[in-house]
Scaffold this motif. Structure first.
Motif, short mmCIF file in Angstrom:
data_model
loop_
_atom_site.label_atom_id
_atom_site.label_comp_id
_atom_site.label_asym_id
_atom_site.label_seq_id
_atom_site.Cartn_x
_atom_site.Cartn_y
_atom_site.Cartn_z
N ALA A 10 0.84 -1.22 0.00
CA ALA A 10 0.00 0.00 0.00
C ALA A 10 0.86 1.26 0.00
O ALA A 10 0.63 2.19 -0.80
N ASP A 11 1.93 1.28 0.83
CA ASP A 11 2.71 2.52 0.84
C ASP A 11 3.68 2.60 -0.32
O ASP A 11 4.07 3.68 -0.75
N THR A 12 4.00 1.43 -0.91
CA THR A 12 4.79 1.47 -2.16
C THR A 12 3.96 2.10 -3.27
O THR A 12 4.43 2.96 -4.02
N CYS A 13 2.70 1.68 -3.35
CA CYS A 13 1.80 2.24 -4.37
C CYS A 13 1.56 3.73 -4.11
O CYS A 13 1.49 4.53 -5.05
N LEU A 14 1.49 4.12 -2.84
CA LEU A 14 1.28 5.54 -2.51
C LEU A 14 2.50 6.36 -2.92
O LEU A 14 2.37 7.45 -3.50
N ALA A 15 3.68 5.83 -2.66
CA ALA A 15 4.92 6.55 -3.04
C ALA A 15 4.97 6.74 -4.55
O ALA A 15 5.29 7.83 -5.05
N THR A 41 0.47 -7.00 -10.35
CA THR A 41 0.93 -5.94 -9.44
C THR A 41 0.17 -4.61 -9.62
O THR A 41 -0.24 -4.01 -8.62
N PRO A 42 -0.07 -4.16 -10.84
CA PRO A 42 -0.73 -2.86 -10.98
C PRO A 42 -2.13 -2.82 -10.38
O PRO A 42 -2.65 -1.75 -10.07
N ALA A 43 -2.77 -3.97 -10.18
CA ALA A 43 -4.14 -3.97 -9.64
C ALA A 43 -4.19 -3.25 -8.29
O ALA A 43 -5.11 -2.45 -8.04
N ASP A 47 -6.28 0.08 -7.61
CA ASP A 47 -7.27 0.11 -6.52
C ASP A 47 -7.05 1.33 -5.63
O ASP A 47 -8.01 1.98 -5.19
N LEU A 48 -5.79 1.67 -5.38
CA LEU A 48 -5.48 2.88 -4.58
C LEU A 48 -5.98 4.12 -5.30
O LEU A 48 -6.66 4.97 -4.71
N TRP A 49 -5.68 4.21 -6.59
CA TRP A 49 -6.12 5.38 -7.36
C TRP A 49 -7.65 5.49 -7.30
O TRP A 49 -8.19 6.57 -7.10
N ALA A 50 -8.32 4.35 -7.43
CA ALA A 50 -9.80 4.37 -7.49
C ALA A 50 -10.42 4.65 -6.11
O ALA A 50 -11.51 5.20 -6.01
N THR A 84 -7.28 -3.50 -16.07
CA THR A 84 -7.25 -2.05 -15.85
C THR A 84 -8.68 -1.49 -15.77
O THR A 84 -8.96 -0.62 -14.96
N PHE A 85 -9.57 -2.02 -16.61
CA PHE A 85 -10.96 -1.53 -16.58
C PHE A 85 -11.61 -1.87 -15.23
O PHE A 85 -12.21 -1.01 -14.58
N GLN A 86 -11.43 -3.11 -14.80
CA GLN A 86 -12.08 -3.55 -13.55
C GLN A 86 -11.60 -2.75 -12.34
O GLN A 86 -12.37 -2.40 -11.46
N HIS A 87 -10.26 -2.48 -12.31
CA HIS A 87 -9.67 -1.88 -11.11
C HIS A 87 -9.59 -0.35 -11.19
O HIS A 87 -9.44 0.32 -10.18
N LEU A 88 -9.66 0.20 -12.39
CA LEU A 88 -9.42 1.64 -12.54
C LEU A 88 -10.43 2.34 -13.45
O LEU A 88 -11.15 3.24 -13.01
N LEU A 89 -10.51 1.92 -14.70
CA LEU A 89 -11.20 2.74 -15.71
C LEU A 89 -12.69 2.90 -15.42
O LEU A 89 -13.29 3.92 -15.73
N LYS A 90 -13.30 1.88 -14.78
CA LYS A 90 -14.75 2.01 -14.53
C LYS A 90 -15.01 2.81 -13.26
O LYS A 90 -16.16 3.09 -12.90
N LYS A 91 -13.92 3.23 -12.55
CA LYS A 91 -14.12 3.92 -11.27
C LYS A 91 -13.57 5.34 -11.26
O LYS A 91 -13.88 6.13 -10.37
N VAL A 92 -12.71 5.67 -12.22
CA VAL A 92 -12.00 6.95 -12.21
C VAL A 92 -12.30 7.68 -13.53
O VAL A 92 -12.36 7.05 -14.57
N PRO A 93 -12.53 9.02 -13.47
CA PRO A 93 -13.08 9.74 -14.64
C PRO A 93 -12.06 10.10 -15.72
O PRO A 93 -11.80 11.27 -15.97
#
Ligand code: 6PG
Length: 243
Positions: A10-15, A41-43, A47-50, A84-93
């Protein structure tokens, strides 16, 4: 290469996210050109971004491309776009017109050429090569990155096309992948590697062992850009022992 080590995924993704937003904030007046990798790994990053940054308005300035794609339809569980769609594109504008999917369902050679043409048309170009603001790369436990595999190092070094058709060794699965000339032209390249299964390859990378130079990861050297490796403690656990 800069190495950023955080305790947990989580903090690696935040960094990594904070570093990406610094790139966005440094260029407030224009679109940012981002290429993402697939795999698992990018999931966690998406998820953090979303979950924490879904209302960030800067998503509308990001044009998103893919580093590589499996030659499967977007509905296939193997599809990097689907992940990418499942974890990001359908949740972020993101703007619809800024989402540039590699058509995994198309004829591979034709799609590699189509996608290369699209990238050349959409991105700023320096010295004849399109320049991504940021390319996110994973690292396979066998030292591959993008879909550049250890059994095809000589090919990778001779590639002139910016996208090509590759084949995953074990499964013979066809992939469309970005090549070194395009990766190494980027302003910023981020590796994201987490988990104990990456510790051996990260130790080779960190200590620049002879084995490291047999890995495609060793060929990632941006011509003018900055290379940063974001790791969690588990991925760094062997390197930290001085092995
Ligand atoms: C892919 C990726 C690939 C990935 C590495 C790491 O299409 O699989 O682009 O290069 O980044 O294999 O994968 P994991 O994140 O699943 O370990």
């Amino acid at each position: 290469m800069r190495i950023v080590i955080s305790d947990h995924v989580a903090d690696t993704c935040l960094a990594l996210t904070e570093a990406m937003f610094r790139i966005l904030n440094a260029n407030p007046e224009r679109d940012i050109y981002l290429a993402v990798s697939g795999g698992s790994t990018p999931a966690s990053l998406f998820d953090l971004w979303a979950s924490r940054f879904e209302h960030e308005t800067d998503w509308k300035r990001i044009q998103i491309f893919w580093v590589d794609e499996r030659c499967v339809p977007p509905s296939d569980k193997e599809s990097n776009f689907r992940m990418t769609f499942q974890h990001l594109l359908k949740k972020v504008p993101f703007r619809e017109k800024h989402i540039h999917r590699i058509h995994g369902e198309a004829m591979p050679e034709e799609e590699a050429a189509r996608y290369e043409h699209l990238v050349k048309k959409r991105l700023p170009v320096e010295n004849g090569v399109p320049v991504f603001d940021l390319i996110l790369l994973g690292i396979g436990s066998d030292g591959h990155t993008a879909s550049l595999f250890p059994d095809a190092m000589a090919e990778a070094l001779s590639d002139r096309a910016l996208y090509k058709v590759a084949e995953k060794p074990e499964s013979k699965q066809k992939r469309i992948t970005m090549t070194l000339p395009l990766i190494n032209a980027a302003q910023n390249v981020f590796f994201l590697a987490t988990g104990i299964e990456k510790a051996p390859v990260i130790s080779d990378l960190y200590h620049q062992t002879p084995a490291f130079y047999k890995y495609p990861v060793s060929l990632i050297n941006p011509d003018h850009g900055q290379l940063t490796c974001f790791l969690d403690r588990a991925a760094f656990s062997i390197a930290s022992q001085g092995k």
